[in-house]
Motif scaffolding. Structure first.
Motif, PDB file in Angstrom:
ATOM      1  N   PHE A  20       0.834  -1.196   0.000  1.00 53.31           N
ATOM      2  CA  PHE A  20       0.000   0.000   0.000  1.00 53.31           C
ATOM      3  C   PHE A  20       0.875   1.256   0.000  1.00 53.31           C
ATOM      4  O   PHE A  20       0.630   2.195  -0.755  1.00 53.31           O
ATOM      5  N   ALA A  21       1.901   1.269   0.851  1.00 56.37           N
ATOM      6  CA  ALA A  21       2.803   2.428   0.908  1.00 56.37           C
ATOM      7  C   ALA A  21       3.558   2.597  -0.411  1.00 56.37           C
ATOM      8  O   ALA A  21       3.703   3.720  -0.911  1.00 56.37           O
ATOM      9  N   ASN A  28       1.246   4.058  -8.574  1.00 58.63           N
ATOM     10  CA  ASN A  28       0.997   2.923  -9.456  1.00 58.63           C
ATOM     11  C   ASN A  28       0.304   1.859  -8.610  1.00 58.63           C
ATOM     12  O   ASN A  28       0.950   1.097  -7.907  1.00 58.63           O
ATOM     13  N   TRP A  29      -1.021   1.825  -8.664  1.00 57.47           N
ATOM     14  CA  TRP A  29      -1.793   0.967  -7.774  1.00 57.47           C
ATOM     15  C   TRP A  29      -1.751  -0.493  -8.182  1.00 57.47           C
ATOM     16  O   TRP A  29      -2.324  -1.350  -7.518  1.00 57.47           O
ATOM     17  N   GLY A  30      -1.051  -0.809  -9.248  1.00 51.92           N
ATOM     18  CA  GLY A  30      -0.886  -2.201  -9.658  1.00 51.92           C
ATOM     19  C   GLY A  30      -0.137  -3.016  -8.621  1.00 51.92           C
ATOM     20  O   GLY A  30      -0.422  -4.192  -8.428  1.00 51.92           O
ATOM     21  N   PHE A  31       0.846  -2.399  -7.956  1.00 50.07           N
ATOM     22  CA  PHE A  31       1.583  -3.104  -6.903  1.00 50.07           C
ATOM     23  C   PHE A  31       0.635  -3.612  -5.819  1.00 50.07           C
ATOM     24  O   PHE A  31       0.681  -4.765  -5.416  1.00 50.07           O
ATOM     25  N   PHE A  32      -0.228  -2.725  -5.361  1.00 49.96           N
ATOM     26  CA  PHE A  32      -1.153  -3.075  -4.290  1.00 49.96           C
ATOM     27  C   PHE A  32      -2.198  -4.086  -4.764  1.00 49.96           C
ATOM     28  O   PHE A  32      -2.471  -5.079  -4.083  1.00 49.96           O
ATOM     29  N   TRP A  34      -2.080  -6.258  -7.259  1.00 49.80           N
ATOM     30  CA  TRP A  34      -1.520  -7.581  -7.533  1.00 49.80           C
ATOM     31  C   TRP A  34      -1.062  -8.292  -6.267  1.00 49.80           C
ATOM     32  O   TRP A  34      -0.849  -9.504  -6.281  1.00 49.80           O
ATOM     33  N   SER A  35      -0.904  -7.573  -5.172  1.00 46.07           N
ATOM     34  CA  SER A  35      -0.504  -8.232  -3.919  1.00 46.07           C
ATOM     35  C   SER A  35      -1.699  -8.729  -3.120  1.00 46.07           C
ATOM     36  O   SER A  35      -1.528  -9.546  -2.218  1.00 46.07           O
TER      37      SER A  35
END
Length: 58
Positions: A20-21, A28-32, A34-35
């Motif tokens: 989230f951080a 880039n909200w893809g990190f969050f 996809w996790s």
């Protein structure tokens, strides 16, 4: 709840907070996004694991 289950839950919460951080900093909200599924899968596996009925086996 066993100690190993508590540790898995704490690590999962830390992973969600980290991603989230990271997503908030990079925008880039893809990190969050996809996790979410892998962490959810780990949490469900940890919470709903069946204990082994044999003695001496954890």
């Amino acid at each position: 709840m066993k100690k190993s289950q508590k540790i898995a839950i704490y690590i999962s919460i830390l992973a969600i907070v980290f991603f989230f951080a990271l997503s908030a900093m990079t925008r880039n909200w893809g990190f969050f996004l996809w996790s979410l599924f892998p962490v959810f899968l780990i949490l469900m596996t940890t919470i709903f694991i069946k204990p082994n009925k044999r003695k001496g086996v954890e």
